[in-house]
Each structure stands twice: as structure tokens, then as C-alpha cells.
Design a protein around this motif. Structure first.
Motif, mmCIF file in Angstrom:
data_model
loop_
_atom_site.group_PDB
_atom_site.id
_atom_site.type_symbol
_atom_site.label_atom_id
_atom_site.label_comp_id
_atom_site.label_asym_id
_atom_site.label_seq_id
_atom_site.Cartn_x
_atom_site.Cartn_y
_atom_site.Cartn_z
ATOM 1 N N ASP A 161 0.854 -1.182 0.000
ATOM 2 C CA ASP A 161 0.000 0.000 0.000
ATOM 3 C C ASP A 161 0.895 1.240 0.000
ATOM 4 N N ARG A 162 0.289 2.379 -0.290
ATOM 5 C CA ARG A 162 1.029 3.645 -0.281
ATOM 6 C C ARG A 162 1.248 4.062 1.175
ATOM 7 N N LYS A 163 2.451 4.530 1.489
ATOM 8 C CA LYS A 163 2.780 4.982 2.834
ATOM 9 C C LYS A 163 2.417 6.464 2.954
ATOM 10 N N ILE A 164 1.664 6.801 4.037
ATOM 11 C CA ILE A 164 1.306 8.193 4.266
ATOM 12 C C ILE A 164 1.613 8.565 5.713
ATOM 13 N N ALA A 165 1.670 9.868 5.988
ATOM 14 C CA ALA A 165 1.800 10.396 7.339
ATOM 15 C C ALA A 165 0.556 11.222 7.610
ATOM 16 N N LYS A 166 -0.066 10.988 8.782
ATOM 17 C CA LYS A 166 -1.301 11.696 9.098
ATOM 18 C C LYS A 166 -1.235 12.191 10.534
ATOM 19 N N LYS A 167 -1.619 13.477 10.736
ATOM 20 C CA LYS A 167 -1.661 14.070 12.078
ATOM 21 C C LYS A 167 -3.032 13.768 12.671
ATOM 22 N N ILE A 168 -3.048 13.057 13.804
ATOM 23 C CA ILE A 168 -4.294 12.568 14.385
ATOM 24 C C ILE A 168 -4.402 13.069 15.831
ATOM 25 N N PRO A 169 -5.572 13.606 16.232
ATOM 26 C CA PRO A 169 -5.744 14.064 17.620
ATOM 27 C C PRO A 169 -5.820 12.881 18.591
ATOM 28 N N VAL A 170 -5.348 13.124 19.825
ATOM 29 C CA VAL A 170 -5.376 12.114 20.874
ATOM 30 C C VAL A 170 -6.541 12.425 21.804
ATOM 31 N N LYS A 171 -7.416 11.460 22.036
ATOM 32 C CA LYS A 171 -8.576 11.639 22.907
ATOM 33 C C LYS A 171 -8.417 10.725 24.121
ATOM 34 N N PRO A 172 -8.487 11.308 25.323
ATOM 35 C CA PRO A 172 -8.344 10.461 26.523
ATOM 36 C C PRO A 172 -9.597 9.615 26.746
ATOM 37 N N ALA A 173 -9.394 8.381 27.147
ATOM 38 C CA ALA A 173 -10.494 7.487 27.522
ATOM 39 C C ALA A 173 -10.622 7.571 29.041
ATOM 40 N N LEU A 212 -6.579 6.062 6.550
ATOM 41 C CA LEU A 212 -7.540 6.923 5.891
ATOM 42 C C LEU A 212 -8.762 7.213 6.763
ATOM 43 N N ASP A 213 -9.318 6.211 7.400
ATOM 44 C CA ASP A 213 -10.531 6.370 8.211
ATOM 45 C C ASP A 213 -10.240 6.621 9.685
ATOM 46 N N LEU A 214 -8.997 6.673 10.084
ATOM 47 C CA LEU A 214 -8.642 6.881 11.485
ATOM 48 C C LEU A 214 -8.772 8.360 11.824
ATOM 49 N N GLU A 215 -9.723 8.697 12.702
ATOM 50 C CA GLU A 215 -9.997 10.098 13.030
ATOM 51 C C GLU A 215 -9.403 10.523 14.367
ATOM 52 N N GLU A 216 -9.226 9.574 15.299
ATOM 53 C CA GLU A 216 -8.660 9.913 16.608
ATOM 54 C C GLU A 216 -7.982 8.698 17.215
ATOM 55 N N LEU A 217 -7.037 8.977 18.109
ATOM 56 C CA LEU A 217 -6.358 7.927 18.863
ATOM 57 C C LEU A 217 -6.818 8.015 20.301
ATOM 58 N N LYS A 218 -7.177 6.903 20.893
ATOM 59 C CA LYS A 218 -7.604 6.883 22.290
ATOM 60 C C LYS A 218 -6.449 6.429 23.166
ATOM 61 N N THR A 219 -6.390 7.000 24.358
ATOM 62 C CA THR A 219 -5.359 6.621 25.320
ATOM 63 C C THR A 219 -5.830 5.382 26.068
ATOM 64 N N GLU A 220 -4.960 4.878 26.920
ATOM 65 C CA GLU A 220 -5.414 3.864 27.859
ATOM 66 C C GLU A 220 -6.383 4.543 28.806
ATOM 67 N N HIS A 244 -1.764 15.894 19.643
ATOM 68 C CA HIS A 244 -1.824 15.274 18.314
ATOM 69 C C HIS A 244 -0.575 14.421 18.103
ATOM 70 N N LEU A 245 -0.713 13.363 17.334
ATOM 71 C CA LEU A 245 0.419 12.517 16.967
ATOM 72 C C LEU A 245 0.472 12.382 15.453
ATOM 73 N N VAL A 246 1.680 12.300 14.932
ATOM 74 C CA VAL A 246 1.848 12.019 13.518
ATOM 75 C C VAL A 246 2.097 10.524 13.379
ATOM 76 N N VAL A 247 1.210 9.868 12.665
ATOM 77 C CA VAL A 247 1.282 8.420 12.481
ATOM 78 C C VAL A 247 1.639 8.150 11.022
ATOM 79 N N VAL A 248 2.647 7.295 10.821
ATOM 80 C CA VAL A 248 3.059 6.908 9.468
ATOM 81 C C VAL A 248 2.667 5.448 9.272
ATOM 82 N N GLY A 249 1.978 5.182 8.170
ATOM 83 C CA GLY A 249 1.549 3.812 7.912
ATOM 84 C C GLY A 249 0.846 3.690 6.584
#
Length: 179
Positions: free
Chosen positions: A120-132, A163-171, A152-157
Motif C-alpha cells: 500500500d502507499r505509505k502516508i503520514a497523518k496528524k491525528i488528535p489524541v482523545k483520553p479514555a 484513511l478512516d482513522l480520526e482519533e487515537l484513544k489513550t489507555e 496530536h500525533l503524527v502516524v506513518v503507515g
């Protein structure tokens, strides 16, 4: 005198019988399976592998007379060149590499000369972090504000996964009764 008659045919028959015995006897082989590591080379920098095998099965075949050497096999690795790989599923050629010389009495067979990988194509995306939050506060208490650093975190993958990842949740962050 009868014993020496047709001696040339008897000698030829003896040699033929010995040759056939040797040939049939030499077909008796032992087989043992091993796994070799796959090394991927020349992946273009804007691509990422999302599905690939990490090892490949191969078979050591040895004559029955060398059976004590079946466990002494050369280290085999497999190499896949990715410079011709395209987006999506690829069926790429595998080359067998040996780190030592293979003895003449030993044969190495690989069940396949091609493997399937997905790219797949490799991209970098800035994603907000949301606390759980696991809120166990008494009814008259509330969490007014909660900040996470970094926000926010920059995720490369792979593009298909990010593409559909809108937020990252913490522990889970546990809030207990204050005081």
C-alpha cells in the motif's frame, strides 16, 4: 565348458543387474522440512508492505547412506526484490540464498518460487489524541477539563489503515473521588 559359453552376455547381464540395483538403491532418500527467513529488498520509499510471509518452507532431500547428515543442513535464506512491486497484491519471485556450499549428496527443494505480498502507499497523518476516561466520581463531582500531551500525533503507515482513522484513544484514565 557350458559355464563359459556366452560369457560376454553373462558379464553384460551382471553389469546391467548391478547398475539397476545401484540405481534403484540410490533413489531411496530421506526428506526433512525446514524454514528459511525471507529478506525483502529494494522497497520504494513511498510504499509499505501490509501483508507478507516472514519465512518459507523448504525441504532437504538426502540419500539414505548420508542420513546421519540430515540435521547438518546449510543456512538457507530467501530473497525477494521489491523494485518491480506495485500497489495491491503482488506475486513476486523468490531467490534461494545459501550462506555455505551445499554438499553434493544433498538436494534442497522449495515448494514455490513465488510468494504473495500486499503493498500500500505509505502516508503520514496528524491525528488528535482523545483520553479514555473511567469516571468513578461521586454524583456531585465532575471532570471539568482534561488535557493530554501531546494533543496530536503524527502516524506513518499504510493509506488503507490510516484513511478512516480520526482519533487515537489513550489507555483508560481513572478518576477517583477527590479528598
Amino acid at each position: 565348458m557350458k559355464l563359459l559359453s556366452n560369457i560376454d552376455k553373462k558379464i553384460l547381464a551382471l553389469f546391467t543387474a548391478l547398475f539397476l540395483w545401484y540405481y534403484v538403491d540410490s533413489l531411496s532418500t530421506m526428506k526433512k522440512e525446514y524454514y528459511g527467513k525471507i529478506i525483502y529488498k529494494n522497497l520504494p520509499s513511498n510504499y509499505i508492505i501490509i501483508k507478507k510471509p516472514s519465512r518459507l518452507k523448504y525441504q532437504v532431500q538426502i540419500n539414505q547412506y548420508y542420513s546421519k547428515n540430515i540435521n547438518i543442513h546449510p543456512e538457507i535464506t530467501f530473497e525477494v526484490n521489491l523494485n518491480t512491486a506495485r500497489l495491491g497484491t503482488n506475486l513476486l519471485k523468490v531467490k534461494m540464498k545459501s550462506r555455505s556450499e551445499i554438499p553434493g549428496f544433498m538436494r534442497i527443494n522449495s515448494p514455490t518460487d513465488r510468494i504473495k505480498i500486499a503493498i500500500d502507499r505509505k502516508i503520514a497523518k496528524k491525528i488528535p489524541v482523545k483520553p479514555a476516561i473511567n469516571n468513578e466520581l461521586a454524583p456531585n463531582y465532575r471532570v471539568q477539563s482534561l488535557f493530554v500531551s501531546p494533543s496530536h500525533l503524527v502516524v506513518v503507515g499504510p493509506n488503507s489503515m490510516l484513511l478512516d482513522l480520526e482519533e487515537l484513544k489513550t489507555e483508560e484514565i481513572e478518576t477517583l473521588n477527590p479528598g
